[in-house]
Design a protein around this motif. Structure first.
Motif, PDB file in Angstrom:
ATOM      1  N   GLY A 283       2.895 -10.238   7.428  1.00  0.00           N
ATOM      2  CA  GLY A 283       1.625  -9.588   7.750  1.00  0.00           C
ATOM      3  C   GLY A 283       1.720  -8.078   7.608  1.00  0.00           C
ATOM      4  N   ASP A 284       1.299  -7.365   8.615  1.00  0.00           N
ATOM      5  CA  ASP A 284       1.284  -5.904   8.596  1.00  0.00           C
ATOM      6  C   ASP A 284       2.718  -5.363   8.526  1.00  0.00           C
ATOM      7  N   TYR A 285       3.011  -4.591   7.487  1.00  0.00           N
ATOM      8  CA  TYR A 285       4.349  -4.019   7.372  1.00  0.00           C
ATOM      9  C   TYR A 285       4.320  -2.488   7.380  1.00  0.00           C
ATOM     10  N   SER A 286       3.265  -1.918   7.947  1.00  0.00           N
ATOM     11  CA  SER A 286       3.128  -0.462   7.954  1.00  0.00           C
ATOM     12  C   SER A 286       4.299   0.228   8.658  1.00  0.00           C
ATOM     13  N   ALA A 287       4.961  -0.444   9.592  1.00  0.00           N
ATOM     14  CA  ALA A 287       6.097   0.152  10.298  1.00  0.00           C
ATOM     15  C   ALA A 287       7.261   0.456   9.364  1.00  0.00           C
ATOM     16  N   LEU A 288       7.257  -0.116   8.166  1.00  0.00           N
ATOM     17  CA  LEU A 288       8.339   0.142   7.203  1.00  0.00           C
ATOM     18  C   LEU A 288       8.092   1.395   6.378  1.00  0.00           C
ATOM     19  N   ARG A 289       6.937   1.998   6.505  1.00  0.00           N
ATOM     20  CA  ARG A 289       6.600   3.174   5.694  1.00  0.00           C
ATOM     21  C   ARG A 289       7.252   4.426   6.269  1.00  0.00           C
ATOM     22  N   ARG A 290       8.564   4.441   6.270  1.00  0.00           N
ATOM     23  CA  ARG A 290       9.375   5.548   6.774  1.00  0.00           C
ATOM     24  C   ARG A 290      10.718   5.500   6.064  1.00  0.00           C
ATOM     25  N   ASN A 291      11.429   6.599   6.082  1.00  0.00           N
ATOM     26  CA  ASN A 291      12.751   6.594   5.472  1.00  0.00           C
ATOM     27  C   ASN A 291      13.656   5.603   6.195  1.00  0.00           C
ATOM     28  N   TYR A 292      14.503   4.948   5.423  1.00  0.00           N
ATOM     29  CA  TYR A 292      15.532   4.093   6.010  1.00  0.00           C
ATOM     30  C   TYR A 292      16.826   4.354   5.246  1.00  0.00           C
TER      31      TYR A 292
ATOM     32  N   TRP B 127       5.153   0.206  -3.105  1.00  0.00           N
ATOM     33  CA  TRP B 127       4.763  -0.745  -2.056  1.00  0.00           C
ATOM     34  C   TRP B 127       4.776  -0.114  -0.671  1.00  0.00           C
ATOM     35  N   LEU B 128       5.480   1.012  -0.539  1.00  0.00           N
ATOM     36  CA  LEU B 128       5.541   1.742   0.733  1.00  0.00           C
ATOM     37  C   LEU B 128       4.722   3.016   0.724  1.00  0.00           C
ATOM     38  N   GLN B 129       4.153   3.356  -0.428  1.00  0.00           N
ATOM     39  CA  GLN B 129       3.469   4.643  -0.572  1.00  0.00           C
ATOM     40  C   GLN B 129       2.125   4.474  -1.273  1.00  0.00           C
ATOM     41  N   GLY B 130       1.250   3.724  -0.660  1.00  0.00           N
ATOM     42  CA  GLY B 130      -0.110   3.622  -1.199  1.00  0.00           C
ATOM     43  C   GLY B 130      -0.518   2.228  -1.599  1.00  0.00           C
ATOM     44  N   GLU B 131       0.357   1.516  -2.269  1.00  0.00           N
ATOM     45  CA  GLU B 131       0.040   0.141  -2.633  1.00  0.00           C
ATOM     46  C   GLU B 131       0.283  -0.787  -1.440  1.00  0.00           C
ATOM     47  N   THR B 132      -0.295  -1.978  -1.506  1.00  0.00           N
ATOM     48  CA  THR B 132      -0.097  -2.977  -0.451  1.00  0.00           C
ATOM     49  C   THR B 132       0.331  -4.288  -1.089  1.00  0.00           C
ATOM     50  N   VAL B 133       1.367  -4.891  -0.558  1.00  0.00           N
ATOM     51  CA  VAL B 133       1.834  -6.179  -1.058  1.00  0.00           C
ATOM     52  C   VAL B 133       0.876  -7.268  -0.576  1.00  0.00           C
ATOM     53  N   PRO B 134       0.237  -7.991  -1.486  1.00  0.00           N
ATOM     54  CA  PRO B 134      -0.668  -9.060  -1.041  1.00  0.00           C
ATOM     55  C   PRO B 134       0.121 -10.221  -0.438  1.00  0.00           C
TER      56      PRO B 134
END
Length: 303
Positions: A38-47, A26-33
């Motif tokens: 809404g836009d959660y691209s800011a989560l695509r990083r290590n935490y 869900w963070l690496q290529g797929e998108t949660v419908p």
């Protein structure tokens, strides 16, 4: 502690992930419908613990509950093994809720693998639910009504595991039936039952569904996930909802939870905690301590 809170508290819902080492589709290529923020691209990083430490620098929780973070589903026990290593190095998380697909043929093996971890407390498996209230149906394959899914759920009691449920309020009739039919399994409702529709009719539907679920004594609720898309987290929006949830379930069955870093999309950690503290100021000291600390300690067996 900051001026927000001068007593220990538990964060009953947080996540870590390392995108450099592990697979999180869900963070690496797929998108949660229909992702609720809404836009959660800011989560695509290590935490990782150091990131959580920065976010909680002014108000660090005494203990935390790590909820599975949608690790690749081919080997969910690997996430638990990794989290054990993280906890050994950093002291967080305190306990773990892992993932098991309850209607998969290998569910018994997966649960046994999780149970080998001394930090394991329960399972989260998102059942099939309806994206809209008008589409809610009973008896859907993969839902809480599905007999195969329920056979997997029945195995939780063998390991003394609780169940974390993420489902919108219009599917909570199924959750009430599930809790009733499996009274020895603690069910923990995630994200306040997802009251995303804040219209009068939407909130009344949510309150009615929550009240039906609250009749089952083996259900608790985590107060989290209250952000609204396109809006900053605000007390006027959320304090009434928090108080309604606590009024329905009682202060002995509700817990504070941040849902960090997901809810960083709508608020700082301090903002979410301060909002919860403001909501519970109407209660006495014993009840406030239960809501912030003691309930999570009891329900997730961290004593």
């Amino acid at each position: 502690m900051s001026e927000i809170l001068n007593e220990p508290f538990v964060d009953a819902h947080q996540h870590f992930w390392n995108l450099d080492l592990h697979s999180y589709p869900w963070l690496q290529g797929e998108t949660v419908p229909n992702f609720r923020y809404g836009d959660y691209s800011a989560l695509r990083r290590n935490y990782l613990p150091e990131d959580y430490g920065r976010d909680t620098a002014a108000c660090a929780p005494a203990k935390t509950v790590h909820i599975e973070a949608e690790w690749a589903r081919d080997d969910p026990v690997a996430e638990t093994r990794w989290l054990m290593e993280v906890a050994a190095r950093h002291g967080r998380p305190t306990v773990i809720v892992g993932h098991a697909q309850l209607d998969r043929a290998d569910v018994a093996e997966v649960l046994a693998g999780h149970a080998a971890s001394p930090l394991m407390r329960g399972i989260r498996n998102k059942p099939v639910t309806a994206a809209r209230r008008e589409d809610a149906r009973r008896g859907v394959p993969g839902s809480m009504d599905d007999e195969r899914w329920r056979r997997g759920y029945a195995l939780l009691a063998e390991h003394g595991m609780s169940f974390d449920l993420q489902a919108p309020w219009w599917n909570l009739d199924q959750a009430a039936a599930l809790a009733h039919d499996f009274p020895d399994t603690q069910l923990v409702l995630n994200h306040t039952g997802l009251p995303s529709d804040r219209s009068d009719a939407g909130l009344q539907g949510w309150r009615d569904a929550m009240a039906r679920l609250a009749r089952e004594p083996n259900v608790a609720v985590k107060i989290s996930g209250l952000g609204l898309p396109g809006r900053a987290w605000a007390q006027p929006d959320n304090v009434p909802v928090i108080r309604d949830a606590i009024d329905i379930f009682g202060p002995e069955r509700c817990m504070f939870a941040s849902n960090y870093p997901v809810d960083s999309l709508v608020a700082s950690y301090d903002t979410i905690l301060a909002g919860f503290v403001a909501a519970i100021e109407i209660y006495g000291a014993r009840e406030r301590r239960a809501l912030l600390h003691d309930n999570a300690i009891r329900i997730y067996r961290m004593a």
